[in-house]
Structure formats: C-alpha cells, structure tokens
Design a protein around this motif. Structure first.
Motif, short mmCIF file in Angstrom:
data_model
loop_
_atom_site.label_atom_id
_atom_site.label_comp_id
_atom_site.label_asym_id
_atom_site.label_seq_id
_atom_site.Cartn_x
_atom_site.Cartn_y
_atom_site.Cartn_z
N ILE A 55 52.18 43.93 3.89
CA ILE A 55 50.90 44.57 3.56
C ILE A 55 49.92 43.53 2.99
N LEU A 56 50.43 42.63 2.14
CA LEU A 56 49.59 41.58 1.57
C LEU A 56 49.05 40.66 2.66
N VAL A 57 49.89 40.32 3.64
CA VAL A 57 49.44 39.45 4.74
C VAL A 57 48.33 40.13 5.53
N VAL A 58 48.52 41.40 5.87
CA VAL A 58 47.51 42.14 6.64
C VAL A 58 46.20 42.22 5.85
N GLU A 107 44.94 28.20 4.36
CA GLU A 107 43.89 29.20 4.19
C GLU A 107 44.48 30.56 3.82
N LEU A 108 45.54 30.93 4.51
CA LEU A 108 46.19 32.21 4.22
C LEU A 108 46.86 32.18 2.85
N ARG A 109 47.48 31.04 2.53
CA ARG A 109 48.13 30.91 1.22
C ARG A 109 47.10 31.05 0.09
N LYS A 110 45.94 30.42 0.28
CA LYS A 110 44.89 30.50 -0.74
C LYS A 110 44.38 31.93 -0.89
N THR A 111 44.21 32.61 0.23
CA THR A 111 43.72 33.99 0.18
C THR A 111 44.73 34.91 -0.49
N LEU A 112 46.01 34.71 -0.18
CA LEU A 112 47.05 35.53 -0.80
C LEU A 112 47.10 35.30 -2.31
#
Length: 321
Positions: A60-63, A304-309
C-alpha cells in the motif's frame, strides 16, 4: 490458504477452506513425521496473518508513494505499481482467509457450506489473478527496461502513457478472465498445464531479455556516451539489475509452488511426490514472502521511490503524533 489438512488431489485450488474445516489440526512451526517417514513442516496461522499484514502495508505504501510523487509518474513505475497491486491480492486473500479460520476455530463465527465455497472461490480467483498478473507485469517491466536501454532515444515515442495504460488494462482483464475460467474448470489437468506453461514462457522471455541487456551493455554504453547520456545509461542498467533481483526472488518464492503443480501432473501417486505435497503450506508462505520482499527491493534500488517512502512514512508518523 493455511490449510490444516493435506488434500492429495489438489489441482489449482490455491486455498481450500472446506478441507481445512472438515479436518482441522493444530498447526505448529515444528516438523512432523507421518507413517511414510515424510517430514511435514506445519505453519501456525498467526505467521500467515502477520506476514500478510506486513506485506499488505508495504505494498500500500509503494502504491501511495508512486501516486503521490509526480516524478514517478512514468510507464515503468506504473507497471511497478500494478505489480504491487498484484502482491496486495495475495496479502488480502491471505489475511481474510486466516482471520476467517481463526474466528471459526474460536467459535466466534458459524458459517454454512455454501458460504464457505463462495469465499473459497473468491480467494482462489484473487490468488490466481495475482499469479498471472505478477508474471505478466514482470515481463512488461523487463520489456520496458529493454526498450529504455537499447532504444533510449526513441523510448518516449515507443512507450507512451497511452500505450502503457492500454497494456495495463489488457493484462488485468486477461488475468481476471483467465483466473475465473481456471477456477471454474479447476478439475481439468489442462488448467495446470496452462499455468506451468505460462510460468516457463515468462521465465524464458525474461531470461532472454536480461541476457541480451547484459551482453550488449558495453556496446550500447559507447553509443550513449557519444550522446552524453551517461547518467541515463547508468539508471537504465540499475533498473535492469533491480529487475533481475526481482525475477530471482520470484523464482525462489514461486518455484516450489509450480513444482507442486508439475508433480501433480507427473507423479500424483508417488510416495516421494506425496511427501512434497504435504509441505504445501510452506510453499504458500514463500509466496507471501515474495509479496513482502518486492517492496523492500523497490525502496532499496530506487532512490526516488525510497525518498518518497521515507517522506511519506515520516509525515504519517508526525501526523499520528
């Protein structure tokens, strides 16, 4: 999903609540020997529930991270988002079924056989859809990376948002439709043959693409350098490595399950195969682990995804406080 009894004629019934309720045993994490000398590893329901909940939250966090960050609004991340949704189907079906069984075991829920069958069919369709869509999106993501590496200058013309959307719609429609048909005709061995064949085709397709990417990476790197696109090449190859890891994890986690299907076709009455069949719950745990590991790989490999998470989790924690 976590069955308390072994069904020796299991076809593609990924979960069998009826069998579980008819012959329920107390699961434990210890191995158990039967009359044939087979070691059966029994899995506690609480472990199914815990892993399912963790996997569900992760995906859910990834989405949500992909939806929130506009920099992640690209075909590759759309496909990764769909892969996360596929993993969520496994997690949701596992959590729902485990809670259902725990409530029944503690006398908090009384159900009729018709309701059990309907719930069983719905969960089977969800899991089968997850299998087919996960395989399909792994192929789609691999093809997207291949185009990015070898057709970098034409990528945005080849993989447009409209085409990515069309691919996603086709994959989901095909996966759901096929899953319904597979469950309806689950007693036919042709269903198992189709699943195993699709799995093998997927592995060959991805292996060929990855092999070509790595063999020609050096040659293509020189072409990219000529256009001063070094960073693009580095990002593309990082994506290829990420997908290789994802595929390897997928094979390890799903391989035992598909071997289970193959043995059903080749040696359903063999003592050795029957010993293998008795650890079906272990194979289910590996499937759940796959949906749990995938988000960790995304967060680790994509800056980028790691930073957003990290920002998303931090904001959620601060809001909760």
């Amino acid at each position: 999903m976590p069955n308390g009894s072994y069904n020796p004629i299991l076809h593609v019934d990924f979960s069998s609540i009826n069998d579980y309720l008819e012959d329920n045993e107390t699961n434990s994490s210890m191995g158990e020997h039967n009359s044939l000398g087979c070691v059966q590893i029994l899995i506690p329901q609480q472990l199914f529930l815990a892993l399912g909940l963790i996997s569900l939250v992760e995906n859910i966090l990834v989405v949500m991270a992909i939806i929130k960050n506009r920099n992640l609004h690209s075909p590759m991340y759309y496909f990764i988002c769909c892969l996360a949704v596929s993993d969520m189907l496994v997690s949701v079906s596992n959590v729902v079924e485990t809670i259902f069984m725990l409530l029944h075991d503690n006398g908090l829920l009384v159900v009729h056989s018709e309701m059990l069958q309907q719930l069983d069919d719905i969960i089977d369709v969800m899991i089968c859809s997850s299998v087919l869509s996960s395989l399909s999106f792994l192929c789609t993501i691999a093809a997207d990376r291949y185009i990015t590496i070898f057709y970098a200058l034409r990528y945005h013309n080849i993989m447009t948002t409209q085409r990515a959307t069309a691919i996603i719609v086709v994959v989901w429609l095909a996966s759901i439709t096929s899953s319904i048909l597979f469950i309806v005709y689950h007693k036919d061995n042709a269903v198992i043959v189709c699943l195993v064949t699709f799995f093998c085709i997927t592995l060959v397709f991805n292996a060929v693409l990855y092999l070509h990417m790595f063999l020609l990476a050096h040659v293509h790197s020189r072409r990219i350098v000529a256009f001063n696109k070094n960073r693009r090449q580095s990002t593309s190859m990082k994506g290829a490595i990420t997908l290789t890891i994802l595929l390897g994890v997928f094979i390890v986690c799903w391989g035992p399950f598909f071997l289970h299907l193959i043995l059903i076709l080749t040696c359903p009455t063999s003592p050795f195969c029957n010993c293998y069949f008795r650890n079906f719950n272990l194979f289910l745990i590996l499937i759940i682990c796959n949906s749990l590991i995938d988000p960790l790989i995304y967060a680790y490999r994509s800056q980028e995804l790691r930073k957003t998470l990290q920002e998303f989790i931090l904001c959620s924690w601060c809001f909760g406080v």
